[in-house]
Design a protein around this motif. Structure first.
Motif, mmCIF file in Angstrom:
data_model
loop_
_atom_site.group_PDB
_atom_site.id
_atom_site.type_symbol
_atom_site.label_atom_id
_atom_site.label_comp_id
_atom_site.label_asym_id
_atom_site.label_seq_id
_atom_site.Cartn_x
_atom_site.Cartn_y
_atom_site.Cartn_z
ATOM 1 N N PHE A 87 -9.721 -8.815 38.803
ATOM 2 C CA PHE A 87 -10.547 -9.104 39.893
ATOM 3 C C PHE A 87 -9.870 -10.336 40.698
ATOM 4 O O PHE A 87 -9.869 -10.488 41.696
ATOM 5 C CB PHE A 87 -11.990 -9.396 39.394
ATOM 6 N N GLU A 88 -9.523 -11.425 39.953
ATOM 7 C CA GLU A 88 -8.885 -12.497 40.395
ATOM 8 C C GLU A 88 -7.729 -12.303 41.546
ATOM 9 O O GLU A 88 -7.666 -13.070 42.500
ATOM 10 C CB GLU A 88 -8.565 -13.631 39.620
ATOM 11 N N GLU A 89 -6.945 -11.261 41.126
ATOM 12 C CA GLU A 89 -5.884 -11.240 42.082
ATOM 13 C C GLU A 89 -6.221 -10.159 43.415
ATOM 14 O O GLU A 89 -5.740 -10.441 44.381
ATOM 15 C CB GLU A 89 -4.705 -10.028 41.148
ATOM 16 N N VAL A 90 -7.461 -9.348 43.143
ATOM 17 C CA VAL A 90 -7.762 -8.547 44.189
ATOM 18 C C VAL A 90 -8.547 -9.322 45.268
ATOM 19 O O VAL A 90 -8.641 -9.290 46.253
ATOM 20 C CB VAL A 90 -8.799 -7.548 43.698
ATOM 21 N N LEU A 91 -9.275 -10.266 44.601
ATOM 22 C CA LEU A 91 -10.376 -10.962 45.354
ATOM 23 C C LEU A 91 -9.829 -11.774 46.709
ATOM 24 O O LEU A 91 -10.684 -11.786 47.708
ATOM 25 C CB LEU A 91 -11.040 -12.326 44.725
ATOM 26 N N THR A 92 -8.729 -12.182 46.729
ATOM 27 C CA THR A 92 -8.229 -12.772 48.122
ATOM 28 C C THR A 92 -7.746 -11.878 48.891
ATOM 29 O O THR A 92 -7.331 -12.373 50.025
ATOM 30 C CB THR A 92 -7.280 -13.948 47.682
ATOM 31 N N ARG A 93 -7.721 -10.652 48.562
ATOM 32 C CA ARG A 93 -7.185 -9.538 49.585
ATOM 33 C C ARG A 93 -8.241 -8.782 50.116
ATOM 34 O O ARG A 93 -7.684 -7.774 50.751
ATOM 35 C CB ARG A 93 -6.004 -8.872 48.765
ATOM 36 N N ILE A 94 -9.443 -9.000 49.906
ATOM 37 C CA ILE A 94 -10.303 -8.218 50.535
ATOM 38 C C ILE A 94 -11.180 -9.133 51.621
ATOM 39 O O ILE A 94 -11.307 -10.078 51.488
ATOM 40 C CB ILE A 94 -11.477 -7.641 49.404
ATOM 41 N N THR A 95 -12.037 -8.410 52.244
ATOM 42 C CA THR A 95 -12.693 -9.223 53.416
ATOM 43 C C THR A 95 -13.658 -10.128 53.009
ATOM 44 O O THR A 95 -14.308 -9.906 51.788
ATOM 45 C CB THR A 95 -13.389 -7.917 54.361
ATOM 46 N N TYR A 96 -14.207 -10.829 53.870
ATOM 47 C CA TYR A 96 -15.234 -11.887 53.314
ATOM 48 C C TYR A 96 -16.556 -11.182 52.925
ATOM 49 O O TYR A 96 -17.117 -11.595 51.925
ATOM 50 C CB TYR A 96 -15.642 -12.857 54.526
ATOM 51 N N LYS A 97 -16.943 -9.964 53.545
ATOM 52 C CA LYS A 97 -18.053 -9.404 53.308
ATOM 53 C C LYS A 97 -17.933 -8.720 52.073
ATOM 54 O O LYS A 97 -19.049 -8.753 51.314
ATOM 55 C CB LYS A 97 -18.342 -8.229 54.434
ATOM 56 N N GLU A 98 -16.753 -8.225 51.495
ATOM 57 C CA GLU A 98 -16.554 -7.600 50.351
ATOM 58 C C GLU A 98 -16.587 -8.440 49.329
ATOM 59 O O GLU A 98 -17.303 -8.438 48.243
ATOM 60 C CB GLU A 98 -15.200 -6.917 50.262
ATOM 61 N N GLN A 99 -16.014 -9.768 49.412
ATOM 62 C CA GLN A 99 -16.008 -10.901 48.443
ATOM 63 C C GLN A 99 -17.425 -11.279 48.309
ATOM 64 O O GLN A 99 -17.889 -11.486 47.117
ATOM 65 C CB GLN A 99 -15.226 -12.041 49.156
ATOM 66 N N TYR A 100 -18.225 -11.298 49.214
ATOM 67 C CA TYR A 100 -19.834 -11.910 49.163
ATOM 68 C C TYR A 100 -20.452 -10.696 48.398
ATOM 69 O O TYR A 100 -21.272 -11.033 47.395
ATOM 70 C CB TYR A 100 -20.279 -11.954 50.600
ATOM 71 N N ALA A 101 -20.181 -9.516 48.683
ATOM 72 C CA ALA A 101 -21.056 -8.268 47.981
ATOM 73 C C ALA A 101 -20.621 -8.284 46.572
ATOM 74 O O ALA A 101 -21.456 -7.927 45.824
ATOM 75 C CB ALA A 101 -20.469 -6.862 48.897
ATOM 76 N N TYR A 102 -19.285 -8.575 46.163
ATOM 77 C CA TYR A 102 -18.994 -8.445 44.856
ATOM 78 C C TYR A 102 -19.667 -9.686 44.034
ATOM 79 O O TYR A 102 -19.953 -9.460 42.846
ATOM 80 C CB TYR A 102 -17.371 -8.572 44.564
ATOM 81 N N GLY A 103 -20.095 -10.801 44.974
ATOM 82 C CA GLY A 103 -20.512 -11.820 44.374
ATOM 83 C C GLY A 103 -22.095 -11.516 43.951
ATOM 84 O O GLY A 103 -22.559 -11.834 42.840
ATOM 85 N N ILE A 104 -22.818 -10.715 44.900
ATOM 86 C CA ILE A 104 -24.021 -10.431 44.653
ATOM 87 C C ILE A 104 -24.109 -9.511 43.512
ATOM 88 O O ILE A 104 -24.951 -9.673 42.549
ATOM 89 C CB ILE A 104 -24.496 -9.713 46.088
ATOM 90 N N GLU A 105 -23.322 -8.596 43.379
ATOM 91 C CA GLU A 105 -23.038 -7.666 42.093
ATOM 92 C C GLU A 105 -22.726 -8.515 40.957
ATOM 93 O O GLU A 105 -23.611 -8.265 39.962
ATOM 94 C CB GLU A 105 -22.088 -6.648 42.263
ATOM 95 N N ALA A 106 -21.901 -9.498 40.984
ATOM 96 C CA ALA A 106 -21.772 -10.167 39.903
ATOM 97 C C ALA A 106 -22.916 -11.230 39.332
ATOM 98 O O ALA A 106 -23.180 -11.176 38.050
ATOM 99 C CB ALA A 106 -20.560 -11.185 39.869
ATOM 100 N N GLY A 107 -23.887 -11.546 40.366
ATOM 101 C CA GLY A 107 -25.081 -12.105 40.082
ATOM 102 C C GLY A 107 -26.077 -11.474 39.198
ATOM 103 O O GLY A 107 -26.757 -11.586 38.287
#
Length: 293
Positions: A87-107
Protein backbone atom coordinates in the motif's frame (compact mmCIF):
# COMPACT_ATOMS: atom_id res chain seq x y z
CA UNK A 1 12.48 -29.14 7.51
CA UNK A 2 9.13 -27.53 8.30
CA UNK A 3 6.22 -29.87 8.99
CA UNK A 4 4.69 -28.87 5.64
CA UNK A 5 6.01 -30.18 2.33
CA UNK A 6 6.10 -27.32 -0.19
CA UNK A 7 6.79 -27.33 -3.89
CA UNK A 8 8.73 -24.05 -3.66
CA UNK A 9 9.97 -21.84 -0.84
CA UNK A 10 11.35 -18.35 -1.54
CA UNK A 11 12.72 -16.25 1.34
CA UNK A 12 11.37 -12.73 1.92
CA UNK A 13 13.96 -10.32 3.29
CA UNK A 14 11.84 -7.18 3.49
CA UNK A 15 10.78 -5.88 6.92
CA UNK A 16 12.16 -5.63 10.44
CA UNK A 17 10.77 -8.83 11.93
CA UNK A 18 13.23 -11.35 13.38
CA UNK A 19 11.11 -14.16 11.93
CA UNK A 20 12.30 -15.92 8.81
CA UNK A 21 9.64 -15.34 6.14
CA UNK A 22 8.98 -17.30 2.96
CA UNK A 23 6.56 -17.27 0.07
CA UNK A 24 5.73 -20.97 -0.26
CA UNK A 25 3.80 -22.85 -2.91
CA UNK A 26 1.96 -26.07 -2.11
CA UNK A 27 1.80 -28.93 -4.59
CA UNK A 28 -1.72 -27.84 -5.56
CA UNK A 29 -0.31 -24.44 -6.60
CA UNK A 30 -1.69 -22.49 -3.64
CA UNK A 31 0.61 -19.77 -2.27
CA UNK A 32 1.02 -19.07 1.46
CA UNK A 33 3.18 -17.00 3.76
CA UNK A 34 5.38 -19.09 6.04
CA UNK A 35 6.93 -17.50 9.12
CA UNK A 36 9.47 -19.38 11.23
CA UNK A 37 10.41 -18.14 14.71
CA UNK A 38 12.83 -19.36 17.33
CA UNK A 39 11.60 -22.19 19.57
CA UNK A 40 11.47 -19.93 22.64
CA UNK A 41 8.78 -17.90 20.84
CA UNK A 42 6.35 -20.84 20.84
CA UNK A 43 3.95 -19.53 23.50
CA UNK A 44 3.91 -16.00 22.09
CA UNK A 45 3.26 -17.35 18.60
CA UNK A 46 0.49 -19.60 19.87
CA UNK A 47 -1.26 -16.55 21.39
CA UNK A 48 -0.63 -14.57 18.20
CA UNK A 49 -2.21 -17.36 16.11
CA UNK A 50 -5.29 -17.63 18.33
CA UNK A 51 -5.78 -13.86 18.47
CA UNK A 52 -5.48 -13.57 14.70
CA UNK A 53 -8.22 -16.18 14.43
CA UNK A 54 -10.42 -13.95 16.60
CA UNK A 55 -9.60 -10.90 14.46
CA UNK A 56 -10.40 -12.84 11.28
CA UNK A 57 -13.78 -13.84 12.76
CA UNK A 58 -14.67 -10.13 12.92
CA UNK A 59 -14.41 -9.89 9.14
CA UNK A 60 -11.16 -7.89 9.14
CA UNK A 61 -9.45 -8.03 5.70
CA UNK A 62 -6.08 -9.54 6.59
CA UNK A 63 -3.46 -12.23 6.13
CA UNK A 64 -5.46 -15.16 7.53
CA UNK A 65 -3.98 -17.67 10.01
CA UNK A 66 -3.93 -21.21 8.60
CA UNK A 67 -1.71 -23.38 10.79
CA UNK A 68 0.73 -23.19 13.69
CA UNK A 69 3.15 -25.69 15.24
CA UNK A 70 6.75 -26.70 15.80
CA UNK A 71 9.31 -28.24 13.49
CA UNK A 72 13.07 -28.77 13.33
CA UNK A 73 13.58 -25.15 12.27
CA UNK A 74 11.59 -23.69 15.18
CA UNK A 75 7.99 -22.51 15.38
CA UNK A 76 6.14 -22.29 12.09
CA UNK A 77 3.14 -20.08 11.36
CA UNK A 78 1.36 -20.47 8.04
CA UNK A 79 -0.78 -17.58 6.77
CA UNK A 80 -2.74 -16.81 3.61
CA UNK A 81 -0.84 -15.13 0.79
CA UNK A 82 -2.18 -11.79 -0.42
CA UNK A 83 -1.78 -11.15 -4.15
CA UNK A 84 -1.36 -7.44 -4.55
CA UNK A 85 0.92 -4.47 -3.96
CA UNK A 86 2.41 -2.78 -0.92
CA UNK A 87 0.00 0.00 0.00
CA UNK A 88 2.89 2.35 0.75
CA UNK A 89 3.89 2.21 -2.92
CA UNK A 90 0.34 2.68 -4.20
CA UNK A 91 -0.60 5.50 -1.83
CA UNK A 92 1.22 8.37 -3.52
CA UNK A 93 -0.04 7.39 -6.99
CA UNK A 94 -3.75 7.67 -6.23
CA UNK A 95 -5.94 10.77 -5.97
CA UNK A 96 -6.34 12.78 -2.78
CA UNK A 97 -9.93 11.59 -2.44
CA UNK A 98 -8.82 7.98 -2.75
CA UNK A 99 -6.09 8.52 -0.14
CA UNK A 100 -8.65 9.93 2.27
CA UNK A 101 -11.17 7.16 1.51
CA UNK A 102 -8.58 4.46 2.21
CA UNK A 103 -7.74 6.28 5.44
CA UNK A 104 -11.40 6.17 6.49
CA UNK A 105 -11.42 2.43 5.76
CA UNK A 106 -8.18 1.86 7.69
CA UNK A 107 -9.62 3.67 10.71
CA UNK A 108 -12.80 1.59 10.61
CA UNK A 109 -10.80 -1.63 10.32
CA UNK A 110 -8.68 -0.62 13.32
CA UNK A 111 -11.86 0.02 15.32
CA UNK A 112 -12.88 -3.59 14.66
CA UNK A 113 -9.46 -4.88 15.72
CA UNK A 114 -9.63 -2.86 18.94
CA UNK A 115 -13.10 -4.22 19.76
CA UNK A 116 -11.46 -7.30 21.33
CA UNK A 117 -11.12 -6.58 25.05
CA UNK A 118 -7.93 -7.23 26.99
CA UNK A 119 -7.86 -9.97 29.65
CA UNK A 120 -8.79 -8.94 33.19
CA UNK A 121 -5.29 -9.97 34.28
CA UNK A 122 -3.69 -7.04 32.45
CA UNK A 123 -1.78 -4.63 34.67
CA UNK A 124 -3.42 -1.21 34.98
CA UNK A 125 -2.47 0.87 31.95
CA UNK A 126 -1.33 3.94 33.91
CA UNK A 127 1.16 1.86 35.91
CA UNK A 128 2.34 -0.13 32.92
CA UNK A 129 2.84 2.78 30.54
CA UNK A 130 4.43 5.08 33.10
CA UNK A 131 7.05 2.40 33.56
CA UNK A 132 7.68 2.45 29.80
CA UNK A 133 7.94 6.23 29.85
CA UNK A 134 10.49 6.21 32.66
CA UNK A 135 12.59 3.63 30.83
CA UNK A 136 12.51 5.49 27.51
CA UNK A 137 13.35 8.86 29.05
CA UNK A 138 16.32 7.27 30.81
CA UNK A 139 17.48 5.59 27.58
CA UNK A 140 17.22 8.89 25.74
CA UNK A 141 19.14 10.79 28.42
CA UNK A 142 21.85 8.12 28.44
CA UNK A 143 22.05 8.13 24.63
CA UNK A 144 25.07 9.78 22.97
CA UNK A 145 22.84 11.34 20.30
CA UNK A 146 20.18 13.92 21.16
CA UNK A 147 17.48 15.62 19.13
CA UNK A 148 17.55 19.38 18.76
CA UNK A 149 14.73 20.55 21.07
CA UNK A 150 14.30 16.94 22.24
CA UNK A 151 13.57 18.20 25.75
CA UNK A 152 10.20 19.39 24.39
CA UNK A 153 9.12 15.74 24.12
CA UNK A 154 10.10 15.03 27.73
CA UNK A 155 8.40 18.17 29.03
CA UNK A 156 5.17 17.33 27.18
CA UNK A 157 5.16 13.75 28.45
CA UNK A 158 5.72 14.76 32.07
CA UNK A 159 3.01 17.44 31.91
CA UNK A 160 0.42 15.02 30.50
CA UNK A 161 1.01 11.70 32.25
CA UNK A 162 -2.26 12.20 34.12
CA UNK A 163 -4.10 11.38 30.88
CA UNK A 164 -3.09 7.72 31.34
CA UNK A 165 -5.42 7.34 34.31
CA UNK A 166 -8.35 4.94 33.86
CA UNK A 167 -7.61 4.22 30.21
CA UNK A 168 -9.29 1.07 28.81
CA UNK A 169 -7.26 -1.73 27.27
CA UNK A 170 -7.91 -3.90 24.23
CA UNK A 171 -6.19 -6.08 21.65
CA UNK A 172 -3.74 -4.06 19.53
CA UNK A 173 -2.27 -4.80 16.11
CA UNK A 174 0.86 -3.20 17.54
CA UNK A 175 2.34 -1.72 14.36
CA UNK A 176 -0.57 -0.19 12.48
CA UNK A 177 0.63 2.05 9.64
CA UNK A 178 0.88 2.17 5.84
CA UNK A 179 3.94 -0.11 5.81
CA UNK A 180 1.84 -2.99 7.14
CA UNK A 181 -0.98 -2.70 4.63
CA UNK A 182 -1.47 -4.03 1.13
CA UNK A 183 -3.86 -3.47 -1.75
CA UNK A 184 -5.08 -6.78 -3.15
CA UNK A 185 -5.80 -7.54 -6.80
CA UNK A 186 -9.35 -6.19 -6.36
CA UNK A 187 -8.16 -2.88 -4.90
CA UNK A 188 -9.17 -3.76 -1.35
CA UNK A 189 -7.11 -2.77 1.69
CA UNK A 190 -5.54 -5.71 3.55
CA UNK A 191 -3.78 -5.67 6.95
CA UNK A 192 -0.60 -7.69 7.47
CA UNK A 193 2.13 -8.31 10.07
CA UNK A 194 0.40 -8.94 13.38
CA UNK A 195 3.65 -10.15 14.99
CA UNK A 196 3.89 -7.11 17.32
CA UNK A 197 0.34 -7.55 18.62
CA UNK A 198 -0.27 -6.78 22.28
CA UNK A 199 -2.90 -5.48 24.70
CA UNK A 200 -3.10 -1.83 25.70
CA UNK A 201 -4.84 1.52 25.27
CA UNK A 202 -6.67 1.47 21.92
CA UNK A 203 -5.53 5.03 21.22
CA UNK A 204 -1.89 4.00 21.55
CA UNK A 205 -2.38 2.17 18.24
CA UNK A 206 -2.06 5.57 16.57
CA UNK A 207 1.53 6.08 17.75
CA UNK A 208 2.75 4.80 14.34
CA UNK A 209 0.58 7.28 12.44
CA UNK A 210 3.73 9.39 12.03
CA UNK A 211 4.81 7.06 9.20
CA UNK A 212 1.40 7.30 7.56
CA UNK A 213 1.19 11.10 7.89
CA UNK A 214 4.62 11.47 6.29
CA UNK A 215 3.40 9.52 3.26
CA UNK A 216 -0.07 11.05 3.07
CA UNK A 217 -1.58 13.56 5.51
CA UNK A 218 -4.98 12.88 3.94
CA UNK A 219 -4.73 9.13 4.57
CA UNK A 220 -3.71 9.79 8.19
CA UNK A 221 -6.56 12.28 8.62
CA UNK A 222 -9.03 9.81 7.16
CA UNK A 223 -7.78 7.10 9.50
CA UNK A 224 -8.48 9.25 12.56
CA UNK A 225 -11.87 10.41 11.26
CA UNK A 226 -12.88 6.90 10.27
CA UNK A 227 -11.99 5.51 13.68
CA UNK A 228 -14.01 8.14 15.50
CA UNK A 229 -16.80 8.51 12.94
CA UNK A 230 -15.87 12.19 12.40
CA UNK A 231 -16.20 13.03 16.10
CA UNK A 232 -12.62 13.10 17.42
CA UNK A 233 -12.37 13.83 21.17
CA UNK A 234 -9.78 16.38 22.30
CA UNK A 235 -8.35 13.93 24.83
CA UNK A 236 -7.39 11.70 21.91
CA UNK A 237 -5.16 14.42 20.48
CA UNK A 238 -3.58 15.09 23.89
CA UNK A 239 -2.84 11.40 24.42
CA UNK A 240 -1.66 10.89 20.85
CA UNK A 241 0.92 13.66 21.31
CA UNK A 242 2.13 11.88 24.45
CA UNK A 243 2.37 8.50 22.71
CA UNK A 244 4.16 10.00 19.70
CA UNK A 245 6.56 11.88 21.98
CA UNK A 246 7.37 8.70 23.85
CA UNK A 247 7.85 6.75 20.63
CA UNK A 248 10.06 9.43 19.12
CA UNK A 249 12.32 9.51 22.18
CA UNK A 250 13.02 5.78 21.91
CA UNK A 251 13.48 5.82 18.13
CA UNK A 252 16.98 7.27 18.24
CA UNK A 253 18.35 4.58 20.55
CA UNK A 254 16.61 1.93 18.41
CA UNK A 255 18.22 3.31 15.24
CA UNK A 256 21.86 3.41 16.38
CA UNK A 257 22.61 -0.33 15.88
CA UNK A 258 21.28 -0.10 12.30
CA UNK A 259 23.71 2.60 11.20
CA UNK A 260 23.87 6.28 10.35
CA UNK A 261 21.18 6.11 7.68
CA UNK A 262 18.54 4.98 10.20
CA UNK A 263 19.81 7.51 12.75
CA UNK A 264 19.39 10.28 10.17
CA UNK A 265 15.88 9.03 9.36
CA UNK A 266 14.85 9.27 13.01
CA UNK A 267 16.47 12.69 13.49
CA UNK A 268 14.60 14.02 10.46
CA UNK A 269 11.38 12.43 11.64
CA UNK A 270 11.74 14.06 15.07
CA UNK A 271 12.21 17.44 13.38
CA UNK A 272 9.05 16.89 11.37
CA UNK A 273 7.06 15.86 14.45
CA UNK A 274 8.23 18.96 16.33
CA UNK A 275 7.18 21.08 13.35
CA UNK A 276 3.72 19.45 13.30
CA UNK A 277 3.24 20.24 16.98
CA UNK A 278 5.12 23.57 17.14
CA UNK A 279 7.68 22.11 19.54
CA UNK A 280 4.88 20.33 21.42
CA UNK A 281 3.02 23.58 22.11
CA UNK A 282 0.04 22.63 19.94
CA UNK A 283 -2.11 19.57 20.59
CA UNK A 284 -3.44 18.89 17.08
CA UNK A 285 -0.78 18.21 14.41
CA UNK A 286 -0.71 20.47 11.38
CA UNK A 287 -1.19 17.54 8.97
CA UNK A 288 -4.71 16.84 10.25
CA UNK A 289 -7.64 17.73 8.01
CA UNK A 290 -11.19 17.47 9.39
CA UNK A 291 -12.63 16.52 6.01
CA UNK A 292 -12.10 16.93 2.28
CA UNK A 293 -14.53 17.83 -0.48
Amino acid sequence: MCAYDFKTRIQITKGWSKDKKYCVTAHDGKKCLLRISKTEQQERKRVEFEMMQRVESLGVPMCKPIAFGTCEEGVYFLQSWIEGKDFEEVLTRITYKEQYAYGIEAGQILKHINSIEAPDTQEEWEVRFNSKIDQKIKMYKDCSIKYEYGQAFIDYINANRYLLQNRPQCYQHGDYHVGNMMIDSEGKLQIIDFDRADFGDPWEEFNRIVWSAQRSPLFASGMVNGYFNDNVPMDFWRLLALYISNNTLSSITWAIPFGQSEVDTMINQAKEVLKWYDNMQNTIPTWYKRCIK
